[in-house]
Structure formats: C-alpha cells, structure tokens
Design an enzyme around this catalytic site. Structure first.
Site, mmCIF file in Angstrom:
data_model
loop_
_atom_site.group_PDB
_atom_site.id
_atom_site.type_symbol
_atom_site.label_atom_id
_atom_site.label_comp_id
_atom_site.label_asym_id
_atom_site.label_seq_id
_atom_site.Cartn_x
_atom_site.Cartn_y
_atom_site.Cartn_z
ATOM 1 N N LYS A 15 46.088 -16.760 10.841
ATOM 2 C CA LYS A 15 47.260 -17.106 10.019
ATOM 3 C C LYS A 15 48.122 -18.171 10.708
ATOM 4 O O LYS A 15 48.511 -19.160 10.088
ATOM 5 C CB LYS A 15 48.127 -15.847 9.753
ATOM 6 N N ARG A 90 55.115 -7.330 5.902
ATOM 7 C CA ARG A 90 54.076 -6.540 6.549
ATOM 8 C C ARG A 90 54.060 -5.110 6.035
ATOM 9 O O ARG A 90 53.255 -4.304 6.468
ATOM 10 C CB ARG A 90 54.377 -6.500 8.046
ATOM 11 N N ARG A 129 42.295 -15.620 23.027
ATOM 12 C CA ARG A 129 43.477 -16.406 22.645
ATOM 13 C C ARG A 129 44.403 -16.614 23.846
ATOM 14 O O ARG A 129 44.639 -15.711 24.639
ATOM 15 C CB ARG A 129 44.260 -15.689 21.544
ATOM 16 N N ARG A 162 49.188 -13.194 25.452
ATOM 17 C CA ARG A 162 50.285 -12.395 24.905
ATOM 18 C C ARG A 162 50.224 -10.964 25.442
ATOM 19 O O ARG A 162 49.141 -10.402 25.616
ATOM 20 C CB ARG A 162 50.193 -12.365 23.368
ATOM 21 N N ARG A 173 47.395 -2.368 16.805
ATOM 22 C CA ARG A 173 47.844 -3.345 15.794
ATOM 23 C C ARG A 173 46.909 -3.344 14.586
ATOM 24 O O ARG A 173 47.365 -3.462 13.453
ATOM 25 C CB ARG A 173 47.930 -4.737 16.427
#
Ligand code: AP5
Length: 219
Positions: A15, A90, A129, A162, A173
């Site tokens: 996203k 969300r 990532r 992160r 998550r």
C-alpha cells in the site's frame, strides 16, 4: 470536488509503495496513518509517546486517537483537492468516522482498492523491508534495494528495520488485519466502492492496475 481514495490490504501488501507513486500521478496527497504515528514516535511528541506501545506491539491505536489525528491531517490545506489514504480506515467504526469527516468537508469517498496478497508473500516482503529513518521511504533488500547499502536514495537518511517488523509482531498484525480490518471489504463492497487488484504482481504492474481502478472511478 476533491478526490478521496482508500488503499486497503494486509501489512506488507504494498500500500505504502503504491500510494507514494499514485499520489504523485494523480496530484493528490498521500496520508499514511502508520507514517504519521511513526513520525510522532521518532520525535517523542505527546502523541508519539501515547501510541508507541501500540505500534511497537503491532496492536491498533485506539480509534479515538487515530480519528482525531486523521481529522487534523484532512483539515490541512493540501488535502483539499484529494487524498490517497493508506492504513486508514482499519475498522468499520473508522470507516463510519471517515464518512463523517468527509461529509463535514462536503466530500465523499470515490473509490476503495483492495490489494489481494497472501500471508506467505506479505511475511516474505516484510522480512526484507527497510525504511528510511528520516523520510520513511520504504525499500526491499532484494526487489527494490537502495543504490548504496543502508542509505536512503532520496534524503541520505539511515535505513532501519521497523520495530513492528519482527516475526512475532508480524503474526499479530496479520491476525488483527483478518479480524478487525478485513470486514471493511464487505463494508465497501456493499456500497459499490470496492475494486480488487492482484497485489502479488510486480510493482509496475500493480501500479498500472491501481491507476486503472482509481481513474475509472473518476470518470
Ligand atoms: P502501517 O504502517 O499502516 O502498517 P501496515 O498496514 O501493517 O502496512 P505496512 O506498512 O506494513 O505495509 P504496506 O502495505 O504499506 O507495504 P509496503 O509498501 O511497505 O501501520 C503500522 C502500525 O500503526 C499499526 O500496526 C498500528 O499499530 C498503527 N496504525 C496505523 N494505522 C492505524 C489505524 N488506522 N488504526 C489504528 N492503528 C493504526 O511494502 C512492503 C515491502 O514489500 C517493502 O519492502 C516493499 O518494497 C515491498 N513491495 C511492495 N510492493 C511489492 C511488490 N509488488 N512486489 C514485491 N515487493 C513489493
């Protein structure tokens, strides 16, 4: 009339990667609630201290706090001509809140695009990532590495992993996505606002499909 879009999908679906490019292409603003929370967390603001624990654990920040932050962001001048929302709403309650926020501005949602990506792929992507500690641009160590290892191509900031990209937190998550966020798919489908794209394709193909889904809503 502004153009307001929502990008929906699991953690690591792409996203943020797509929102940056598409906002530029459509000349609208990219608003990522995750980026905003991380911005405050890094700077130790009052909001940052309030949300630090939730985002580091991969839990949702309470709706009230999130909606207030989005309200303030949408009230800024640059959001008047349109916004690509990434990471908000969300929950269905946040979906209701977004309708109210837009109605207050005399606006409404133009389109919601769901990125369909399986859990195995999102876990693989998130593991590789890295993000810039200064401008938050996202990289992938294999698919889209920086030109110089550990350094952001855009601002020269240091690339970091992160805090919520650890395996156990990723699992939490994903669980929250399927229980709290996935119901938004039907919520928007029933209102004929939903378009679905295959988020497992290469970045350029996803961008092409996303642009088609968003611009068909504008005509
Ligand atoms: P947030 O930052 O929104 O996290 P997320 O939704 O879990 O999404 P991600 O940022 O993990 O993934 P993405 O889909 O943007 O993927 P990306 O483009 O980076 O939220 C973080 C936290 O903030 C939440 O857990 C919560 O605590 C809090 N929060 C945020 N919003 C909230 C809300 N509304 N309410 C309550 N709490 C909230 O891509 C991932 C990787 O894959 C990258 O390395 C990228 O380079 C790579 N990649 C992207 N596309 C492709 C592709 N097509 N092929 C191969 N690799 C790709």
């Amino acid at each position: 009339m502004g153009r307001y879009f929502v990008l929906l999908g699991p953690p690591g679906a792409g996203k943020g990667t797509q929102a940056v490019a598409i906002a530029r292409e459509l000349d609208v603003v990219h608003v990522s609630t995750g980026d905003l929370f991380r911005y405050h967390r890094e700077r130790g603001t009052k909001l940052g201290l309030l949300v630090k624990d939730s985002i580091d654990r991969g839990a949702l920040v309470p709706d009230e706090v999130t909606v207030r932050m989005v309200r303030e962001r949408l009230a800024q001048e640059d959001a008047a001509s349109g916004v690509v929302l990434d990471g908000f709403p969300r929950t269905c309650d946040q979906g209701d809140a977004l309708d109210r926020l837009l109605a207050e501005k005399g606006q409404q949602l133009a389109r919601v695009v769901l990125f369909k990506v399986g859990d195995a792929e999102t876990v693989r992507r998130i593991a590789s990532r890295r993000i810039c500690s200064k401008c938050q641009r996202s990289y992938h160590l294999i698919n889209s590495p920086p030109q110089h290892a550990g350094i952001c191509d855009v601002c020269g900031g240091t690339l970091i992993q992160r805090a919520d990209d650890q395996p156990e937190t990723i699992r939490r998550r994903l669980h929250i996505y399927w229980s709290e966020t996935a119901p938004l798919v039907d919520y928007y489908r029933k209102r004929s606002l939903l378009a679905e794209i295959d988020g497992e394709k290469p970045v350029a193909e996803v961008q092409r499909d996303l642009l088609a889904a968003l611009t068909s809503a504008q005509s």
